[in-house]
Scaffold this active site. Structure first.
Site, PDB file in Angstrom:
ATOM      1  N   SER A 273     -14.517 -26.181  72.632  1.00  0.00           N
ATOM      2  CA  SER A 273     -15.644 -26.896  71.883  1.00  0.00           C
ATOM      3  C   SER A 273     -16.802 -26.906  72.908  1.00  0.00           C
ATOM      4  CB  SER A 273     -15.168 -28.302  71.497  1.00  0.00           C
ATOM      5  OG  SER A 273     -16.213 -29.255  71.371  1.00  0.00           O
TER       6      SER A 273
ATOM      7  N   TYR B 198     -11.483 -36.302  75.811  1.00  0.00           N
ATOM      8  CA  TYR B 198     -11.549 -35.080  74.771  1.00  0.00           C
ATOM      9  C   TYR B 198     -12.429 -33.774  75.351  1.00  0.00           C
ATOM     10  CZ  TYR B 198     -12.506 -32.123  70.659  1.00  0.00           C
ATOM     11  OH  TYR B 198     -12.593 -31.044  69.991  1.00  0.00           O
TER      12      TYR B 198
HETATM   13  N1  LIG Z   1     -14.189 -30.674  63.868  1.00  0.00           N
HETATM   14  C1  LIG Z   1     -14.965 -30.485  65.070  1.00  0.00           C
HETATM   15  O1  LIG Z   1     -15.869 -30.921  64.909  1.00  0.00           O
HETATM   16  C2  LIG Z   1     -14.794 -29.497  66.261  1.00  0.00           C
HETATM   17  C3  LIG Z   1     -15.479 -28.912  66.818  1.00  0.00           C
HETATM   18  C4  LIG Z   1     -15.343 -28.208  67.968  1.00  0.00           C
HETATM   19  C5  LIG Z   1     -14.012 -27.883  68.340  1.00  0.00           C
HETATM   20  N2  LIG Z   1     -12.827 -28.256  67.358  1.00  0.00           N
HETATM   21  C6  LIG Z   1     -11.469 -27.927  67.586  1.00  0.00           C
HETATM   22  O2  LIG Z   1     -10.989 -26.957  66.535  1.00  0.00           O
HETATM   23  C7  LIG Z   1      -9.807 -27.169  66.390  1.00  0.00           C
HETATM   24  C8  LIG Z   1      -9.332 -27.351  65.141  1.00  0.00           C
HETATM   25  O3  LIG Z   1      -9.925 -28.668  64.792  1.00  0.00           O
HETATM   26  P1  LIG Z   1     -10.601 -29.085  63.061  1.00  0.00           P
HETATM   27  O4  LIG Z   1     -11.689 -29.230  62.993  1.00  0.00           O
HETATM   28  O5  LIG Z   1      -9.736 -27.855  62.054  1.00  0.00           O
HETATM   29  O6  LIG Z   1      -9.574 -30.368  62.778  1.00  0.00           O
HETATM   30  P2  LIG Z   1      -8.119 -30.457  62.074  1.00  0.00           P
HETATM   31  O7  LIG Z   1      -8.445 -30.192  60.584  1.00  0.00           O
HETATM   32  O8  LIG Z   1      -8.067 -32.027  62.370  1.00  0.00           O
HETATM   33  O9  LIG Z   1      -7.330 -29.771  62.809  1.00  0.00           O
HETATM   34  C9  LIG Z   1      -6.846 -30.351  64.073  1.00  0.00           C
HETATM   35  C10 LIG Z   1      -5.103 -29.807  63.846  1.00  0.00           C
HETATM   36  O10 LIG Z   1      -4.417 -30.065  65.192  1.00  0.00           O
HETATM   37  C11 LIG Z   1      -3.134 -30.448  64.627  1.00  0.00           C
HETATM   38  N3  LIG Z   1      -2.629 -31.309  65.741  1.00  0.00           N
HETATM   39  C12 LIG Z   1      -2.930 -32.427  66.509  1.00  0.00           C
HETATM   40  N4  LIG Z   1      -1.968 -32.663  67.369  1.00  0.00           N
HETATM   41  C13 LIG Z   1      -1.107 -31.734  67.386  1.00  0.00           C
HETATM   42  C14 LIG Z   1      -0.031 -31.566  68.075  1.00  0.00           C
HETATM   43  N5  LIG Z   1       0.575 -32.481  68.906  1.00  0.00           N
HETATM   44  N6  LIG Z   1       1.050 -30.558  67.659  1.00  0.00           N
HETATM   45  C15 LIG Z   1       0.626 -29.895  66.840  1.00  0.00           C
HETATM   46  N7  LIG Z   1      -0.403 -29.766  66.123  1.00  0.00           N
HETATM   47  C16 LIG Z   1      -1.323 -30.866  66.282  1.00  0.00           C
HETATM   48  C17 LIG Z   1      -3.547 -31.355  63.641  1.00  0.00           C
HETATM   49  O11 LIG Z   1      -2.235 -31.646  62.809  1.00  0.00           O
HETATM   50  P3  LIG Z   1      -1.398 -32.895  62.399  1.00  0.00           P
HETATM   51  O12 LIG Z   1      -2.404 -33.995  63.139  1.00  0.00           O
HETATM   52  O13 LIG Z   1      -1.659 -32.944  60.984  1.00  0.00           O
HETATM   53  O14 LIG Z   1      -0.143 -32.777  63.119  1.00  0.00           O
HETATM   54  C18 LIG Z   1      -4.522 -30.527  62.856  1.00  0.00           C
HETATM   55  O15 LIG Z   1      -3.762 -29.637  61.825  1.00  0.00           O
HETATM   56  C19 LIG Z   1      -9.274 -28.334  67.283  1.00  0.00           C
HETATM   57  O16 LIG Z   1      -8.886 -27.911  68.667  1.00  0.00           O
HETATM   58  C20 LIG Z   1     -10.547 -29.033  67.688  1.00  0.00           C
HETATM   59  O17 LIG Z   1     -10.658 -29.856  68.973  1.00  0.00           O
HETATM   60  C21 LIG Z   1     -13.329 -29.013  66.435  1.00  0.00           C
END
Ligand SMILES: NC(=O)c1ccc[n+]([C@@H]2O[C@H](COP(=O)([O-])OP(=O)(O)OC[C@H]3O[C@@H](n4cnc5c(N)ncnc54)[C@H](OP(=O)(O)O)[C@@H]3O)[C@@H](O)[C@H]2O)c1
Length: 253
Positions: free
Chosen positions: A146, A159
């Site tokens: 990120s 984070y």
């Molecule tokens: N959305 C943003 O603004 C953004 C920006 C930059 C980077 N990112 C990164 O992109 C990635 C995907 O995020 P997203 O935006 O697609 O959000 P998301 O839909 O909330 O996906 C995050 C995933 O991580 C899983 N997760 C959390 N804790 C976990 C654990 N202990 N073990 C296994 N799985 C776990 C969650 O599953 P459950 O909680 O259902 O288990 C969920 O499926 C993340 O690494 C996030 O930090 C997101």
């Protein structure tokens, strides 16, 4: 096997119910994807993505329970997964979670959990797969970092620090794997509208998960080591890195 255009036929997804991962897989399903292991904690959410992939023609979609914070289980998980697929073309690491923003809301347990979820767990998971990937002599690891980790803000201190960790790990790993046939891509999105950010005020230059997915697929085609989404964030953060701290610390949440 990864085809000449960089498209994988097989994939393992860590954080398999992530919205960004789902959108990426749907695009890959329209290309060459035929076998996928979706690993994560929420069975219903994993099954929902699995059903969409099957409907798009992916022949084999398996869902497996995995909590990346349970680091003692990761080696066994990686071994079992390697036995389920002939090869692993793509290891997509999307597990992550936002943490409390306010310094007053932090406690030792919250900080430790956030660091393991966003850095130690994902890094350990990747390491658990390295033996298989190196033995194949091919494969691509894509790690969701990120911009929060490029320069850590007080507003999302833990984070951001954890993302700085996984980002540094990914860049260093790419160097360490040079010449092995295994490549690493780091993805640095800004604010993405997904379930992770629901209820938050979008930051400037916010994008949709489908934008990140398109950037990842394009990155697989071109083989670039770092993907910024949107691309302009590369220039924005080159500038922001130079901001004096006295100004940086005034940036609001
Ligand atoms: N959305 C943003 O603004 C953004 C920006 C930059 C980077 N990112 C990164 O992109 C990635 C995907 O995020 P997203 O935006 O697609 O959000 P998301 O839909 O909330 O996906 C995050 C995933 O991580 C899983 N997760 C959390 N804790 C976990 C654990 N202990 N073990 C296994 N799985 C776990 C969650 O599953 P459950 O909680 O259902 O288990 C969920 O499926 C993340 O690494 C996030 O930090 C997101």
């Amino acid at each position: 096997m990864i085809d000449a255009t960089g498209m994988p036929q097989t994939a393992v997804v860590i954080g398999g119910s992530s919205q960004i991962a789902r959108d990426t897989l749907l695009l890959l399903a329209d290309r060459r994807l035929r076998s996928v292991v979706l690993a994560g904690r929420g069975e219903a959410a994993l099954e929902s993505t699995a059903a969409e992939l099957r409907a798009r023609g992916v022949e084999e979609v398996m869902t497996r329970y995995l909590d990346v914070t349970d680091t003692d289980r990761l080696d066994a998980f990686a071994k079992a997964t390697a036995c389920e697929l002939d090869t692993i073309d793509l290891l997509l690491v999307a597990a992550g979670d936002l943490c409390a923003f306010d310094i007053d809301a932090l406690d030792a347990r919250t900080v430790s959990r956030a660091v393991v979820t966003n850095f130690a767990g994902p890094a350990a998971t990747v390491v658990a797969f390295l033996g298989t990937l190196r033995a194949q002599g091919a494969g691509r690891i894509v790690i969701l970092s990120s911009v929060a980790g490029v320069r850590v803000r007080k507003a999302n201190l833990v984070y951001g620090a954890a993302k700085a960790g996984i980002d540094g790990f990914a860049v260093g790993l790419a160097d360490a794997l040079e010449g092995t046939g295994v490549e690493v891509t780091v993805v640095r999105p800004g604010f993405v509208r997904t379930k992770m950010t629901s209820g938050l005020k979008p930051a400037p230059l916010a994008v949709e998960s489908s934008d990140v997915a398109e950037a990842i697929v394009k990155g697989l085609e071109t083989g670039v080591p770092v993907i910024w989404v949107p691309p302009v964030l590369r220039a924005v953060f080159a500038f922001m890195r130079l901001f004096p701290r006295v100004l940086w610390r005034k940036i609001p949440g």
